[in-house]
Motif scaffolding. Structure first.
Motif, PDB file in Angstrom:
ATOM      1  N   LEU A 206       0.869  -1.177   0.000  1.00  0.00           N
ATOM      2  CA  LEU A 206       0.000   0.000   0.000  1.00  0.00           C
ATOM      3  C   LEU A 206       0.907   1.228   0.000  1.00  0.00           C
ATOM      4  N   LEU A 207       0.526   2.267  -0.758  1.00  0.00           N
ATOM      5  CA  LEU A 207       1.416   3.426  -0.874  1.00  0.00           C
ATOM      6  C   LEU A 207       0.630   4.703  -1.063  1.00  0.00           C
ATOM      7  N   GLY A 208       0.901   5.687  -0.191  1.00  0.00           N
ATOM      8  CA  GLY A 208       0.403   7.044  -0.370  1.00  0.00           C
ATOM      9  C   GLY A 208       1.496   7.873  -1.014  1.00  0.00           C
ATOM     10  N   MET A 209       1.195   8.554  -2.101  1.00  0.00           N
ATOM     11  CA  MET A 209       2.229   9.266  -2.859  1.00  0.00           C
ATOM     12  C   MET A 209       2.812  10.435  -2.070  1.00  0.00           C
ATOM     13  N   THR A 210       1.994  11.056  -1.232  1.00  0.00           N
ATOM     14  CA  THR A 210       2.442  12.244  -0.503  1.00  0.00           C
ATOM     15  C   THR A 210       2.062  12.139   0.969  1.00  0.00           C
TER      16      THR A 210
ATOM     17  N   LEU B 161      -1.089  -1.021  -4.019  1.00  0.00           N
ATOM     18  CA  LEU B 161      -2.321  -0.238  -4.124  1.00  0.00           C
ATOM     19  C   LEU B 161      -2.076   1.201  -3.688  1.00  0.00           C
ATOM     20  N   ILE B 162      -2.714   2.154  -4.369  1.00  0.00           N
ATOM     21  CA  ILE B 162      -2.481   3.579  -4.134  1.00  0.00           C
ATOM     22  C   ILE B 162      -3.481   4.130  -3.122  1.00  0.00           C
ATOM     23  N   ASP B 163      -2.940   4.829  -2.130  1.00  0.00           N
ATOM     24  CA  ASP B 163      -3.704   5.452  -1.047  1.00  0.00           C
ATOM     25  C   ASP B 163      -3.765   6.958  -1.308  1.00  0.00           C
ATOM     26  N   VAL B 164      -4.982   7.532  -1.327  1.00  0.00           N
ATOM     27  CA  VAL B 164      -5.152   8.952  -1.672  1.00  0.00           C
ATOM     28  C   VAL B 164      -5.360   9.860  -0.463  1.00  0.00           C
ATOM     29  N   SER B 165      -5.194   9.333   0.745  1.00  0.00           N
ATOM     30  CA  SER B 165      -5.582  10.124   1.921  1.00  0.00           C
ATOM     31  C   SER B 165      -4.869  11.470   2.030  1.00  0.00           C
ATOM     32  N   HIS B 166      -3.618  11.569   1.641  1.00  0.00           N
ATOM     33  CA  HIS B 166      -2.884  12.840   1.763  1.00  0.00           C
ATOM     34  C   HIS B 166      -2.705  13.545   0.429  1.00  0.00           C
ATOM     35  N   LEU B 167      -3.291  13.031  -0.615  1.00  0.00           N
ATOM     36  CA  LEU B 167      -3.073  13.566  -1.951  1.00  0.00           C
ATOM     37  C   LEU B 167      -3.911  14.825  -2.184  1.00  0.00           C
ATOM     38  N   SER B 168      -3.372  15.777  -2.964  1.00  0.00           N
ATOM     39  CA  SER B 168      -4.136  16.977  -3.312  1.00  0.00           C
ATOM     40  C   SER B 168      -5.370  16.593  -4.110  1.00  0.00           C
ATOM     41  N   GLU B 169      -6.363  17.486  -4.127  1.00  0.00           N
ATOM     42  CA  GLU B 169      -7.587  17.170  -4.870  1.00  0.00           C
ATOM     43  C   GLU B 169      -7.301  17.038  -6.369  1.00  0.00           C
ATOM     44  N   ARG B 170      -6.455  17.915  -6.894  1.00  0.00           N
ATOM     45  CA  ARG B 170      -6.111  17.794  -8.322  1.00  0.00           C
ATOM     46  C   ARG B 170      -5.404  16.462  -8.578  1.00  0.00           C
ATOM     47  N   GLY B 171      -4.500  16.084  -7.670  1.00  0.00           N
ATOM     48  CA  GLY B 171      -3.815  14.798  -7.796  1.00  0.00           C
ATOM     49  C   GLY B 171      -4.790  13.634  -7.754  1.00  0.00           C
ATOM     50  N   PHE B 172      -5.793  13.754  -6.900  1.00  0.00           N
ATOM     51  CA  PHE B 172      -6.826  12.717  -6.790  1.00  0.00           C
ATOM     52  C   PHE B 172      -7.491  12.475  -8.142  1.00  0.00           C
TER      53      PHE B 172
END
Length: 314
Positions: free
Chosen positions: A127-131, A167-178
């Motif tokens: 599992l990985l959050g990009m930011t 798998l990609i985790d979006v919890s800290h990602l910017s809305e545009r990045g989402f």
């Protein structure tokens, strides 16, 4: 007590900060998450995040150190099983082992070096959050003022993760990045620890449009226990957690809802929900409002299905 699958804790960071700490009862007081508390809370599986803060060397070696602590201080506990595949998840369920999954929260420390991602994958990262909250070489975080999206290297990161089975985790990602990730991803993504922006307008919470996109993608939404993502009141209570649960259910997300506590990543706590041993109190509150089948889904069933469907088979 229903079984629990918790999508996010930060105990590895604390284990790195203080080498004397471990998962044993003597860690209580310094650690939210201990083996005894996981058992007390009927936690069947816990996700352990690698998080490199700004005051640590932002290099692959720092993340690798935390991965080593996962192996030496978590996986060495009796009855704990590493989860790298859907087969591992099923075996843990069948044998009654406590599952342990490894995630990476923010890729800053990888510095775009693909070998380090591949090595972390070999060590168990699935599992990985990009930011985290700031911008890095891959994307902007949710708290980055400019609100950028994915970089060229960030787009390559998504492809690398999908190739490896991360798998990609979006919890800290910017809305545009989402939204850019939504267009790029070929596999369902998830939010490990985020709440509903319609209930509390915080940059780390997700809008109804984002929540619906996660639901439509057959993803997963981990409601978190961070007090300032739950309420503006000085004290957060379990009822505040339930308000976010109810809102997500109202969007059609009942079968996509889970929990990601953020224990050991927070210094303020929900009243009555300060460590995993108190999950039974949350379960009791949920059972007063929802059928047992739904509550079982919230606590572990939905997350188990998502991981079973999307982790590598073996």
């Amino acid at each position: 007590m229903p079984r629990v699958l918790d999508l996010h804790c930060d105990v590895l960071y604390k284990l790195q900060k203080d080498p004397k700490l471990n998962m044993h009862p003597e860690g209580q007081g310094k650690l939210d998450v201990t083996r005894a508390r996981l058992e007390e809370g009927s936690v069947a599986a816990q996700v352990f995040a690698i998080f490199v803060p700004e005051d640590e060397p932002m290099e692959p070696q720092t993340a690798l150190h935390q991965a080593e602590l996962f192996w030496s201080k978590v996986l060495t506990e009796p009855g704990v099983k590493l989860i790298r595949s859907s087969a591992d998840l099923e075996e843990a369920r069948r044998t009654g082992a406590m599952g342990a999954l490894l995630s990476l929260e923010g890729v800053d420390c990888l510095r775009g070096q693909w070998w380090s991602l591949r090595l972390l994958h070999r060590l168990g990262v699935r599992l990985l959050g990009m930011t985290w909250n700031r911008a890095n070489w891959a994307a902007d975080g949710a708290m980055e003022p400019r609100g950028g999206g994915l970089t060229k290297a960030g787009r390559q990161l998504v492809k690398e993760c999908e190739s490896l089975g991360i798998l990609i985790d979006v919890s800290h990602l910017s809305e545009r990045g989402f939204w850019e990730l939504k267009e790029l991803a070929t596999k369902p993504f998830f939010a490990s620890h985020s709440n509903a922006k319609a209930i509390l307008n915080h940059p780390r919470n997700l809008s109804d449009e984002q929540l619906r996109a996660l639901i439509e993608a057959d993803g997963l939404i981990g409601v978190t226990f961070v007090p300032y993502f739950l309420t503006k009141e000085p004290v957060a209570r379990i009822d505040d957690v339930l308000r976010h649960v109810e809102h997500i259910c109202g969007l059609g997300g009942a079968n996509h809802l889970a929990f990601g506590s953020d224990f050991d990543g927070i210094e303020l706590y929900v009243d009555g929900l300060a460590h995993p041993g108190q999950y039974p109190d949350l379960a009791d509150a949920l059972l007063k409002r929802y059928p047992e089948s739904l509550v079982n889904g919230f606590l572990s069933g939905n997350a188990t299905r998502y991981l079973s469907d999307n982790l590598p088979k073996r």
